[in-house]
Design a protein around this motif. Structure first.
Motif, PDB file in Angstrom:
ATOM      1  N   ASN A  34       0.789  -1.382   0.142  1.00 44.56           N
ATOM      2  CA  ASN A  34      -0.011  -0.033   0.150  1.00 44.56           C
ATOM      3  C   ASN A  34       0.880   1.199   0.110  1.00 44.56           C
ATOM      4  N   ASN A  35       2.148   0.980  -0.262  1.00 43.30           N
ATOM      5  CA  ASN A  35       3.146   2.266  -0.110  1.00 43.30           C
ATOM      6  C   ASN A  35       4.408   1.820  -1.020  1.00 43.30           C
ATOM      7  N   GLN A  62       7.972   3.550  -2.603  1.00 44.84           N
ATOM      8  CA  GLN A  62       8.737   4.563  -2.927  1.00 44.84           C
ATOM      9  C   GLN A  62       9.974   4.412  -3.454  1.00 44.84           C
ATOM     10  N   ASN A 111      14.055  11.506  -2.191  1.00 46.62           N
ATOM     11  CA  ASN A 111      12.744  11.050  -2.331  1.00 46.62           C
ATOM     12  C   ASN A 111      12.541  11.293  -4.163  1.00 46.62           C
ATOM     13  N   TYR A 169       6.631   8.501  -5.066  1.00 45.83           N
ATOM     14  CA  TYR A 169       5.736   7.841  -4.234  1.00 45.83           C
ATOM     15  C   TYR A 169       4.675   7.131  -5.230  1.00 45.83           C
ATOM     16  N   THR A 201       5.637  -0.697   1.895  1.00 45.44           N
ATOM     17  CA  THR A 201       4.961  -0.937   3.063  1.00 45.44           C
ATOM     18  C   THR A 201       3.782  -2.128   2.678  1.00 45.44           C
ATOM     19  N   TYR A 211       2.904  -3.630   7.740  1.00 40.97           N
ATOM     20  CA  TYR A 211       2.241  -2.676   7.652  1.00 40.97           C
ATOM     21  C   TYR A 211       2.706  -1.381   8.753  1.00 40.97           C
ATOM     22  N   GLY A 212       2.673  -0.290   8.115  1.00 41.15           N
ATOM     23  CA  GLY A 212       3.332   0.835   8.935  1.00 41.15           C
ATOM     24  C   GLY A 212       4.691   0.816   9.082  1.00 41.15           C
ATOM     25  N   LYS A 213       5.479  -0.047   8.304  1.00 42.40           N
ATOM     26  CA  LYS A 213       6.933   0.127   8.508  1.00 42.40           C
ATOM     27  C   LYS A 213       7.541  -0.080   6.933  1.00 42.40           C
ATOM     28  N   TYR A 260      11.128   9.279  12.130  1.00 39.97           N
ATOM     29  CA  TYR A 260      11.867   7.835  12.060  1.00 39.97           C
ATOM     30  C   TYR A 260      13.302   8.177  12.279  1.00 39.97           C
ATOM     31  N   TYR A 264      10.281   4.942  15.634  1.00 45.24           N
ATOM     32  CA  TYR A 264       9.519   5.896  15.223  1.00 45.24           C
ATOM     33  C   TYR A 264       8.623   6.405  16.338  1.00 45.24           C
ATOM     34  N   GLY A 297      11.264  -0.057  16.222  1.00 46.27           N
ATOM     35  CA  GLY A 297      11.751  -0.475  14.831  1.00 46.27           C
ATOM     36  C   GLY A 297      12.109  -1.993  14.901  1.00 46.27           C
ATOM     37  N   GLY A 323       1.326   8.492   8.227  1.00 46.89           N
ATOM     38  CA  GLY A 323       2.206   7.069   8.387  1.00 46.89           C
ATOM     39  C   GLY A 323       2.818   6.569   7.295  1.00 46.89           C
ATOM     40  N   VAL A 324       3.660   5.892   7.189  1.00 45.65           N
ATOM     41  CA  VAL A 324       4.196   5.040   5.943  1.00 45.65           C
ATOM     42  C   VAL A 324       3.361   3.917   5.588  1.00 45.65           C
ATOM     43  N   GLY A 325       2.359   3.642   6.479  1.00 43.74           N
ATOM     44  CA  GLY A 325       1.601   2.571   6.079  1.00 43.74           C
ATOM     45  C   GLY A 325       0.689   2.759   4.852  1.00 43.74           C
ATOM     46  N   PRO A 326      -0.583   3.561   4.807  1.00 43.39           N
ATOM     47  CA  PRO A 326      -1.495   3.834   3.726  1.00 43.39           C
ATOM     48  C   PRO A 326      -0.860   4.842   2.886  1.00 43.39           C
ATOM     49  N   THR A 327      -0.692   5.928   3.306  1.00 39.95           N
ATOM     50  CA  THR A 327      -0.161   7.036   2.519  1.00 39.95           C
ATOM     51  C   THR A 327       0.786   7.750   2.562  1.00 39.95           C
ATOM     52  N   GLY A 328       1.842   7.600   3.600  1.00 41.16           N
ATOM     53  CA  GLY A 328       2.788   8.432   4.045  1.00 41.16           C
ATOM     54  C   GLY A 328       4.351   8.357   3.138  1.00 41.16           C
ATOM     55  N   GLU A 329       4.461   9.489   2.730  1.00 39.11           N
ATOM     56  CA  GLU A 329       5.654   9.666   1.696  1.00 39.11           C
ATOM     57  C   GLU A 329       6.586  10.142   2.751  1.00 39.11           C
ATOM     58  N   LEU A 330       7.817   9.549   2.572  1.00 37.37           N
ATOM     59  CA  LEU A 330       8.996   9.751   3.766  1.00 37.37           C
ATOM     60  C   LEU A 330       9.950  10.673   2.953  1.00 37.37           C
TER      61      LEU A 330
END
Lengths: 110, 115
Positions: free
Chosen positions: A30-31, A33, A45, A48, A90, A95-97, B33, B48, B58, B97-104
């Motif tokens: 779901n992510n 990059q 970056n 995305y 991710t 999920y989340g990392k 993070y 994080y 982590g 968050g980097v889960g669903p939509t997060g751009e890092l």
């Protein structure tokens, strides 16, 4: 957790050449990059792109989530494109990392 | 460029001494993070934060602690540095968050050498 494989591990080009970098992942994401680490160590970056296609100048990326891969295209390469390209995802049980691939080392010669 | 500042950028210390690395952001992003980068291991997440005073571990958290008392600052502490903690440390931020939509987005890195 999710596995990320990048290929090729190393790539050497002459300035002006085109290249394709690949990122395969082991589970649904779901992510996703793409990052460029330049020779000075900075992580930039690039995209995305959990699905679909994006373009930014000479760079473009495509992610086919259903087939679990993403491609980064570099056209008319320049020496400043040199560095390491990382794919990070991710998904699955991660999920989340964000999980990073090992990277592709690109060297562009003048 | 995302406004992320890491300090110090370079540090040499001796085994057993405490070390604190600071990450400061001006983007008001919720998530912060700490990663370490080592040859052969790539980038690995240490800790994080998902808000002020909210942190989680982590994959390589042993030997490290973190604190976040303000939105803009995220501190990484090595209570008693060891040679295995010689590495380049990167701070990163994301709005979601980097889960669903997060751009890092990453800071410039801090190179730590433990002798």
């Amino acid at each position: 957790g999710i596995q990320v494989e990048q290929s090729p591990p190393d790539l050497i080009l002459q300035e002006g050449a085109n290249s394709t970098l690949r990122c395969n992942f082991s589970d649904s994401v779901n992510n996703l990059q793409w990052f460029h680490q330049n020779p000075w160590g900075q992580l930039i970056n690039l995209f995305y792109i959990p699905s679909g296609t994006k373009q930014n100048g000479r760079l473009s990326a495509t992610t086919v989530a259903t087939e679990r891969y993403s491609l980064l295209y570099i056209s008319s390469s320049q020496t400043t494109d040199s560095g390491v390209y990382f794919c990070a995802v991710t998904g699955g049980t991660s999920y989340g990392k964000l999980t990073f691939g090992q990277g592709t080392i690109l060297t562009v010669h003048p | 460029d995302a406004g992320i500042t890491q300090s110090p950028r370079h540090k040499v210390t001796e085994t057993g001494t405490p070390v604190t690395l600071r990450c400061h952001q001006t983007e008001n992003h919720r998530y912060m993070y700490w990663y370490r980068q080592d040859p052969g291991h790539g980038l690995r997440l240490i800790h994080y934060s998902y808000g002020v005073k909210d942190t989680d571990k982590g994959e390589v958290s042993d030997g490290y602690s973190v604190s976040r008392s303000k939105t803009e600052d995220f501190l990484l502490t090595l209570e008693s540095a060891t040679s295995s903690q010689t590495s380049v440390y990167f701070c990163a931020i994301s709005e979601e968050g980097v889960g669903p939509t997060g751009e890092l987005f990453f800071g410039e890195g801090s190179r730590l050498t433990v002798l």
